[in-house]
Write a protein that holds these residues in place. Structure first.
Motif, short mmCIF file in Angstrom:
data_model
loop_
_atom_site.label_atom_id
_atom_site.label_comp_id
_atom_site.label_asym_id
_atom_site.label_seq_id
_atom_site.Cartn_x
_atom_site.Cartn_y
_atom_site.Cartn_z
N LEU A 32 46.72 -53.14 -25.81
CA LEU A 32 47.71 -52.48 -24.19
C LEU A 32 45.91 -52.16 -23.02
CD1 LEU A 32 50.51 -51.77 -23.16
CD2 LEU A 32 49.72 -49.74 -23.74
N LEU A 33 44.87 -51.38 -23.77
CA LEU A 33 43.29 -51.61 -22.96
C LEU A 33 43.56 -53.12 -22.26
CD1 LEU A 33 42.06 -49.02 -25.33
CD2 LEU A 33 44.02 -48.63 -23.21
N ALA B 22 52.14 -48.63 -29.85
CA ALA B 22 51.72 -49.07 -28.77
C ALA B 22 50.46 -47.81 -27.77
CB ALA B 22 52.60 -49.84 -28.05
N PHE B 23 51.52 -46.83 -27.55
CA PHE B 23 50.30 -45.52 -26.50
C PHE B 23 49.67 -45.42 -27.37
CE2 PHE B 23 54.54 -47.25 -24.85
CZ PHE B 23 54.44 -47.58 -23.58
N LEU C 282 44.26 -56.68 -21.95
CA LEU C 282 45.55 -57.32 -21.52
C LEU C 282 45.09 -58.86 -22.01
CD1 LEU C 282 48.42 -56.64 -20.01
CD2 LEU C 282 48.41 -56.57 -21.67
N LEU D 283 49.48 -53.38 -29.26
CA LEU D 283 50.92 -54.27 -28.18
C LEU D 283 51.01 -55.08 -29.25
CD1 LEU D 283 52.05 -53.39 -25.32
CD2 LEU D 283 50.72 -55.93 -24.66
#
Lengths: 311, 287
Positions: free
Chosen positions: A62-63, A274-275, A65, A280
């Motif tokens: 996620l950091l 995810a967070f 892409l 991801l």
């Protein structure tokens, strides 16, 4: 063919015979009216769905892409070996089963009761439906304090009746049932609503015939009303199942998945992946697995509750 | 059902028992709200002092005060969160109505190449649970530079598949002769939509507006993900993260904030139940 469709057809034939072509401005207007909806759905609903499918086959953070790699089914293979994932899926399924077992019969009974227009019906209806317009966050905050160990409201009531106080959310055995109870309180009104709508669609003549035959009370509900409401029951179980998979807010606010993963579920696991871990691809694989599982469960329910009955 | 005027004694007993059960249901479902309100009116020291053991003071504030309400606005900046939620909800409702009315009109009145496929896709979208696509939705929103903005909070929801469906249904109920007459008089498609169709959609628009308002005001997971800046955060997330982690929350204030977050909708709901419930039942959607 419905009358509506017939009418549409007749209109179309008439316009065709007079051979008036729609002016360009007409097409432009339709395009302008339709475009925002199509764009919104494509960007925020259907696009993300496709993106999730693709991402589940990739290793992507996620950091950043841009640094992603196609890994085939590796995410799914990893999921199969992830004990926390199994645990969270187990909790999700327990939640679904518990919810269906309690909420659906209870909602049916309440709907039958409300349908009889007894004294107090209006107030009880309003009370049952109030949680439908209350946010999950508010509900979680209230229940959190009611469950408080030692000094919470439930323990005050338990203590008053002379029983030993309970740990509730801090116990790995009691936490999931406690969260389940909140969920049932929160959306049983929704099931009741759908049952009520179904009950009101049953023709009065059915009840009149039953009454002539001397069928009433519990037997009326069990052998007449319930079979007639199979399709409604199916909708109710579908909805309860889908909502059960979606539970997040009470878990986030009340337990953070704990104690010891006792309340971790599919969505919370996905959120963490995810967070918190920026994973991801892995999170997407969880999402896709959940879609498949929900679809499978709904298919089973559809088979069990299949009916050709019409009234 | 059995509406015989002369109820048998057995029937009367059953009816009374039924009413008793309904009373119990009312208590169970209203009670947490009552308790929330009562606690929000207590000085923080009293919340637990009178919470255990049980007494009437548990359920009613013996020394009512509005201090908690004052504190959440003066010290916790709750007014800011409230304003954020209001802005988001107003934008969301207005845009949802505009977008759904337009699309509902087109789908309800016209056939063109691909219209069935397009409507099918709308229906598919209505079945996607948000939680399952939340991660890619977040990525899309972030790539559009909409995280930490109001637009990022309401834009993803304005193309509301269920709203489009509900409005399409009621467009089909408007008699065709109305717009045919307008067309004969030379009204453009646009004018027909605005002057003939829209006025007939009032109940449907109210229903869609209410559903969208409730969903917008109550949303939690999406703002939790899409907003990091505390100044941009909405009411629901604010109350869940009300106090610093690791610190004991001040319960009276927490309940005051929860009351402010819950009561406006409950009051609106009491008056507009009918419209909201119609939407919920026909669409199978919960706020």
């Amino acid at each position: 063919m419905t009358t509506q469709a017939l009418r549409t057809d007749a209109v179309r034939r008439r316009t065709a015979s007079t051979a008036v072509r729609a002016p360009r401005s007409h097409k432009l207007t339709l395009g302008i009216l339709l475009a925002p909806a199509c764009a919104g759905l494509a960007i925020f609903q259907l696009g993300p769905l496709v993106y999730a499918l693709l991402n589940s086959l990739r290793q992507v953070s996620l950091l950043d892409l841009t640094r992603s790699k196609y890994v085939g089914l590796a995410n799914y293979a990893e999921l199969l070996q992830d004990m926390t994932f199994w645990h969270s899926m187990g909790n999700t399924l327990l939640y679904v089963v518990g919810k269906l077992a309690v909420q659906v019969p209870l909602a049916f009974a309440l709907a039958v009761l409300l349908d009889r227009k007894l004294r107090g019906t209006a107030l009880a209806r309003a009370a049952l439906f109030a949680p439908l317009v209350t946010s999950g966050a508010v509900i979680a905050v209230i229940w959190n304090l009611m469950y408080f160990p030692d000094t919470g409201l439930f323990n005050a009531i338990i203590d008053w009746s002379g029983l030993p106080t309970q740990p509730f959310l801090t116990s790995s055995a009691q936490a999931l049932p406690a969260i389940l109870l909140v969920g049932i309180w929160e959306d049983i009104g929704f099931s009741v609503l759908i049952f009520l709508a179904g009950l009101q669609a049953v023709p009065a003549s059915v009840y009149e015939a039953a009454e002539l035959d001397g069928v009433r009370g519990f037997r009326l509900a069990r052998f007449v009303t319930l079979p007639l409401l199979r399709r409604t029951t199916m909708v109710v179980t579908f909805m309860a199942t889908v909502f059960s998979f979606r539970v997040f807010t009470p878990i986030f606010v009340m337990t953070q998945g704990g104690p010891d993963n006792a309340t971790n579920n599919a969505v919370y696991f996905m959120y963490q992946q995810a967070f918190q871990f920026s994973n991801l691809g892995y999170a997407s694989a969880v999402g896709v697995t959940v879609i498949i599982l929900v679809a499978g469960l709904l298919a089973i329910q559809a088979r069990l509750l299949r009916t050709d009955l019409e009234y | 059902m059995a509406l015989s005027s002369a109820a048998t004694p057995g029937e009367r007993v059953r009816r009374r028992l039924g009413s008793l059960v309904l009373l119990a249901v009312t208590v169970v479902f209203f009670f947490p709200y009552l308790w929330m309100l009562a606690s929000s009116l207590k000085p923080t020291a009293d919340v637990f002092k009178y919470g255990f053991p049980l007494s009437w003071k548990t359920f009613l504030p013996p020394h009512p005060t509005l201090e908690n309400y004052a504190t959440i606005f003066s010290e916790f900046g709750f007014g800011r969160n409230l304003l954020n939620s209001l802005i988001v909800v107003v934008c969301q409702v207005v845009l949802t109505l505009v977008v759904c009315a337009g699309a509902g009109f087109v789908f309800g009145r016209f056939r063109f190449r691909g219209s069935r496929v397009l409507f099918g896709l709308v229906m598919v979208a209505s079945f996607i649970p948000f939680e399952v696509v939340m991660v890619p939705m977040y990525v899309v929103t972030r790539e559009l530079r909409l995280t930490d903005t109001y637009a990022g909070l309401f834009l993803p929801w304005v193309a509301n598949a269920i709203g489009i469906f509900l409005i399409r249904q009621s467009v089909q109920e408007v008699p065709r002769s109305l717009d045919e007459a307008a067309a004969i008089d030379g009204a453009s498609t646009w004018r027909t939509f605005v002057q003939i169709i829209l006025p007939n959609l009032r109940p449907a628009l109210l229903t869609v507006g209410l559903i969208s308002a409730v969903a917008g005001w109550n949303q939690f997971l999406w703002p939790l993900i899409a907003v990091q800046d505390p100044d941009k955060q909405v009411v629901q997330v604010a109350i869940a993260t009300f106090t610093d982690p690791g610190q004991l929350p001040t319960w009276g204030e927490l309940f005051a904030a929860a009351s402010v977050a819950a009561l406006p909708l409950l009051i609106i709901f009491l008056f507009l139940q009918r419209y909201y419930i119609r939407g919920v039942v026909t669409s199978g959607m919960k706020g």
